[in-house]
Design a protein around this motif. Sequence first.
Motif, mmCIF file in Angstrom:
data_model
loop_
_atom_site.group_PDB
_atom_site.id
_atom_site.type_symbol
_atom_site.label_atom_id
_atom_site.label_comp_id
_atom_site.label_asym_id
_atom_site.label_seq_id
_atom_site.Cartn_x
_atom_site.Cartn_y
_atom_site.Cartn_z
ATOM 1 N N ALA A 159 0.837 -1.198 0.000
ATOM 2 C CA ALA A 159 0.000 0.000 0.000
ATOM 3 C C ALA A 159 0.873 1.249 0.000
ATOM 4 O O ALA A 159 1.848 1.343 0.758
ATOM 5 C CB ALA A 159 -0.922 0.004 1.218
ATOM 6 N N ASP A 160 0.517 2.188 -0.852
ATOM 7 C CA ASP A 160 1.215 3.468 -0.937
ATOM 8 C C ASP A 160 0.361 4.522 -0.248
ATOM 9 O O ASP A 160 -0.725 4.871 -0.733
ATOM 10 C CB ASP A 160 1.447 3.851 -2.404
ATOM 11 N N PRO A 161 0.793 5.058 0.917
ATOM 12 C CA PRO A 161 -0.029 6.058 1.612
ATOM 13 C C PRO A 161 -0.250 7.327 0.806
ATOM 14 O O PRO A 161 -1.231 8.039 1.029
ATOM 15 C CB PRO A 161 0.787 6.342 2.891
ATOM 16 N N VAL A 162 0.633 7.633 -0.136
ATOM 17 C CA VAL A 162 0.485 8.864 -0.921
ATOM 18 C C VAL A 162 -0.687 8.754 -1.886
ATOM 19 O O VAL A 162 -1.533 9.640 -1.976
ATOM 20 C CB VAL A 162 1.794 9.166 -1.679
ATOM 21 N N THR A 163 -0.741 7.653 -2.635
ATOM 22 C CA THR A 163 -1.806 7.469 -3.628
ATOM 23 C C THR A 163 -3.000 6.710 -3.071
ATOM 24 O O THR A 163 -4.077 6.727 -3.676
ATOM 25 C CB THR A 163 -1.258 6.726 -4.850
ATOM 26 N N GLY A 164 -2.824 6.025 -1.949
ATOM 27 C CA GLY A 164 -3.915 5.239 -1.403
ATOM 28 C C GLY A 164 -4.168 3.952 -2.162
ATOM 29 O O GLY A 164 -5.219 3.328 -1.959
ATOM 30 N N GLN A 165 -3.249 3.525 -3.007
ATOM 31 C CA GLN A 165 -3.416 2.322 -3.805
ATOM 32 C C GLN A 165 -2.276 1.352 -3.526
ATOM 33 O O GLN A 165 -1.222 1.733 -3.020
ATOM 34 C CB GLN A 165 -3.459 2.665 -5.296
ATOM 35 N N ARG A 166 -2.509 0.093 -3.870
ATOM 36 C CA ARG A 166 -1.477 -0.934 -3.733
ATOM 37 C C ARG A 166 -0.608 -0.928 -4.978
ATOM 38 O O ARG A 166 -1.108 -0.934 -6.104
ATOM 39 C CB ARG A 166 -2.123 -2.305 -3.532
ATOM 40 N N ARG A 167 0.691 -0.917 -4.777
ATOM 41 C CA ARG A 167 1.643 -0.846 -5.880
ATOM 42 C C ARG A 167 2.635 -1.999 -5.791
ATOM 43 O O ARG A 167 2.871 -2.571 -4.725
ATOM 44 C CB ARG A 167 2.409 0.482 -5.837
ATOM 45 N N LYS A 168 3.223 -2.312 -6.961
ATOM 46 C CA LYS A 168 4.265 -3.330 -6.994
ATOM 47 C C LYS A 168 5.502 -2.813 -6.256
ATOM 48 O O LYS A 168 5.914 -1.668 -6.456
ATOM 49 C CB LYS A 168 4.635 -3.681 -8.432
ATOM 50 N N VAL A 169 6.073 -3.667 -5.443
ATOM 51 C CA VAL A 169 7.249 -3.281 -4.685
ATOM 52 C C VAL A 169 8.366 -4.277 -4.973
ATOM 53 O O VAL A 169 8.122 -5.477 -5.146
ATOM 54 C CB VAL A 169 6.936 -3.220 -3.169
ATOM 55 N N HIS A 170 9.588 -3.762 -5.081
ATOM 56 C CA HIS A 170 10.759 -4.583 -5.374
ATOM 57 C C HIS A 170 11.774 -4.437 -4.248
ATOM 58 O O HIS A 170 11.751 -3.460 -3.482
ATOM 59 C CB HIS A 170 11.412 -4.169 -6.696
ATOM 60 N N ALA A 171 12.662 -5.402 -4.186
ATOM 61 C CA ALA A 171 13.760 -5.366 -3.223
ATOM 62 C C ALA A 171 15.079 -5.358 -3.986
ATOM 63 O O ALA A 171 15.297 -6.191 -4.869
ATOM 64 C CB ALA A 171 13.702 -6.569 -2.295
ATOM 65 N N LEU A 172 15.924 -4.393 -3.669
ATOM 66 C CA LEU A 172 17.293 -4.376 -4.192
ATOM 67 C C LEU A 172 18.169 -5.048 -3.138
ATOM 68 O O LEU A 172 18.385 -4.497 -2.057
ATOM 69 C CB LEU A 172 17.742 -2.943 -4.462
ATOM 70 N N ILE A 173 18.634 -6.255 -3.454
ATOM 71 C CA ILE A 173 19.326 -7.097 -2.476
ATOM 72 C C ILE A 173 20.832 -6.994 -2.691
ATOM 73 O O ILE A 173 21.326 -7.149 -3.813
ATOM 74 C CB ILE A 173 18.874 -8.564 -2.604
ATOM 75 N N PHE A 174 21.556 -6.732 -1.624
ATOM 76 C CA PHE A 174 23.018 -6.694 -1.621
ATOM 77 C C PHE A 174 23.516 -7.902 -0.819
ATOM 78 O O PHE A 174 23.114 -8.082 0.334
ATOM 79 C CB PHE A 174 23.543 -5.411 -0.972
ATOM 80 N N THR A 175 24.402 -8.702 -1.415
ATOM 81 C CA THR A 175 24.956 -9.871 -0.717
ATOM 82 C C THR A 175 26.477 -9.841 -0.819
ATOM 83 O O THR A 175 27.036 -9.856 -1.922
ATOM 84 C CB THR A 175 24.433 -11.184 -1.324
ATOM 85 N N ALA A 176 27.134 -9.781 0.317
ATOM 86 C CA ALA A 176 28.598 -9.831 0.344
ATOM 87 C C ALA A 176 29.037 -11.247 -0.007
ATOM 88 O O ALA A 176 28.595 -12.223 0.606
ATOM 89 C CB ALA A 176 29.107 -9.429 1.719
ATOM 90 N N CYS A 177 29.917 -11.386 -0.992
ATOM 91 C CA CYS A 177 30.287 -12.708 -1.500
ATOM 92 C C CYS A 177 31.027 -13.555 -0.461
ATOM 93 O O CYS A 177 30.842 -14.771 -0.404
ATOM 94 C CB CYS A 177 31.146 -12.550 -2.759
ATOM 95 N N TYR A 178 31.841 -12.944 0.353
ATOM 96 C CA TYR A 178 32.647 -13.722 1.286
ATOM 97 C C TYR A 178 31.841 -14.145 2.511
ATOM 98 O O TYR A 178 31.822 -15.320 2.883
ATOM 99 C CB TYR A 178 33.870 -12.921 1.718
ATOM 100 N N SER A 179 31.154 -13.216 3.134
ATOM 101 C CA SER A 179 30.467 -13.504 4.395
ATOM 102 C C SER A 179 28.993 -13.847 4.217
ATOM 103 O O SER A 179 28.361 -14.327 5.159
ATOM 104 C CB SER A 179 30.574 -12.296 5.334
ATOM 105 N N ARG A 180 28.406 -13.574 3.034
ATOM 106 C CA ARG A 180 26.985 -13.761 2.754
ATOM 107 C C ARG A 180 26.101 -12.810 3.566
ATOM 108 O O ARG A 180 24.885 -12.985 3.630
ATOM 109 C CB ARG A 180 26.523 -15.203 3.018
ATOM 110 N N HIS A 181 26.699 -11.809 4.206
ATOM 111 C CA HIS A 181 25.899 -10.809 4.910
ATOM 112 C C HIS A 181 25.127 -10.009 3.869
ATOM 113 O O HIS A 181 25.653 -9.698 2.783
ATOM 114 C CB HIS A 181 26.808 -9.894 5.729
ATOM 115 N N MET A 182 23.878 -9.646 4.168
ATOM 116 C CA MET A 182 23.030 -9.053 3.150
ATOM 117 C C MET A 182 22.329 -7.814 3.675
ATOM 118 O O MET A 182 22.171 -7.591 4.876
ATOM 119 C CB MET A 182 22.000 -10.087 2.641
#
Length: 519
Positions: free
Chosen positions: A154-177
């Motif tokens: 839900a987008d409080p600005v428009t009052g409508q449900r919108r598609k949401v994405h995640a930009l995921i960062f994963t450290a190659c050595y430790s797998r911390h994200m």
Amino acid sequence: MTEIREVLRAWLAGIGLRRVAERAGVDRKTARRYVEAAMAAGLARDGGTGQLTDELIGQVAQAVRPARPGGHGLPWEQLEAQHADIQARVDAGLSVVKIGVLMERRGVAVPYRTLHRFCVERCGFGKTAATVRVADGEPGAEVQIDFAYLGLLADPVTGQRRKVHALIFTACYSRHMFVWVTFSQTLAAVLAGCQAAWEFFGGTFRVLVPDNASAIVADADPVNPRFTAGWLDYAQHCGLATDPARVRSPKDKPRVERAVQYVRGNFFAGETFAGLADAQARAEAWCRNVAGTRIHGTIQARPGEVFAAHEAHLLLPVPPPYDVPVFTSVKVHRDFHVEVARSLYSAPQHYLGRHLDARADSQLVKLFHRGVLVKVHPRQQPGHRVTDPADLPEHKSTYAMRDVAALAAAARRHGDAIGVYADRLLDTDLPWTRMRQVYRLLGLVRRYGPGPVETACGRALEVDVVNVTKIASMLEKATENTPPAPPPPPAVTARFARDPAEYRPPVQLALIDGKAGSR
């Protein structure tokens, strides 16, 4: 069977083949073959639907789609005869296209899809690729990023449900994200996620491995990809290198690819968020307290602890906040201005009609031509403009900028009287409203020469006549050298022309008593 029956039933009803095919959902040629086979089997168009027996439908199906021995047609049988030869070529590493070319030379021509299916099913083509584990690299050296669709929010600005994405960062050595939640995948969203990630990790990795997002990669190439101008500018700002994955090659960034399902299922699924800000705050807490403290299946350790022990001190410093610019290509229009973010900026006149590269941040707008900086302007609000008089042609800049002082100076260069006359014309509360009269005066100079106009202006100033039309009339009639007519003699007032003594003295009247006169 149902398809054949529907075609024949519609045809018996008197419908044309085109509509018959549309109603049955088949191609018109297929419908025609069904009808022709049924007619050959004895179907009459005026015989009614009682003719559509199971036997008739079976005869039509057998005629149009005869049974194939073993479930394959003639091309497959041709390939079976060449099985040993095809197997040897598959084992030699030849592609299906090359195998088809070699077989055509021997007179065996089959469809590519049939050949490919035969190579896969009978010769093991494409099933021998081995998976190789890639080393994690040095601690603090590499981070992989990827966009993942989460669902609706839900987008409080428009009052409508919108598609949401995640930009995921994963450290190659430790797998911390780290997870950055966003509604868009624009350059601004990517840069905002990167800045938040560097603050979360406490530094910047030396190499970033993204996918081929349009905000980062302008032209994908396995060896020499071309990045967008905005991303290159940001990478230089942070001091990091970019090594994008190949198109449709998830194995180039397997660390972050494996994390997509984990983020989608463990963090987002089944949760309710108040908005994007709430989702982002909870995502950061989830990365630190859940994903960072779990026992990772590959490294068999907690990613947060491995990161703190081996990677955190090796990262580059967190870059200062980045002023996200706008990069665009603009054309210098006929008014010697370019449009950047709905504002107008002047460009040097010799670039008229050419395309320039513009970089606009919150403070400055810079214009480049083939990498050379040609103009810098302060950033304007949408709908405003900024013009440098030096960018305009000399004969247009005065009028365009309403520069009355420059206009008066141009008039003075042709003569003192012309300059004074122009000053008198512009001597008003709204001087730019009189600029056209001065331009007309300068036009008279170009037509008749400065000498006659200087003389005419001097004569007009002597009699205090400030009117360009009068100057034009004098020059047209060539009367600028005619001396003015002498002033007429003073008029004699007729009322005081005679001496008052010439008039007779006034008559004294006596009052007579009327009563006395009556007696």
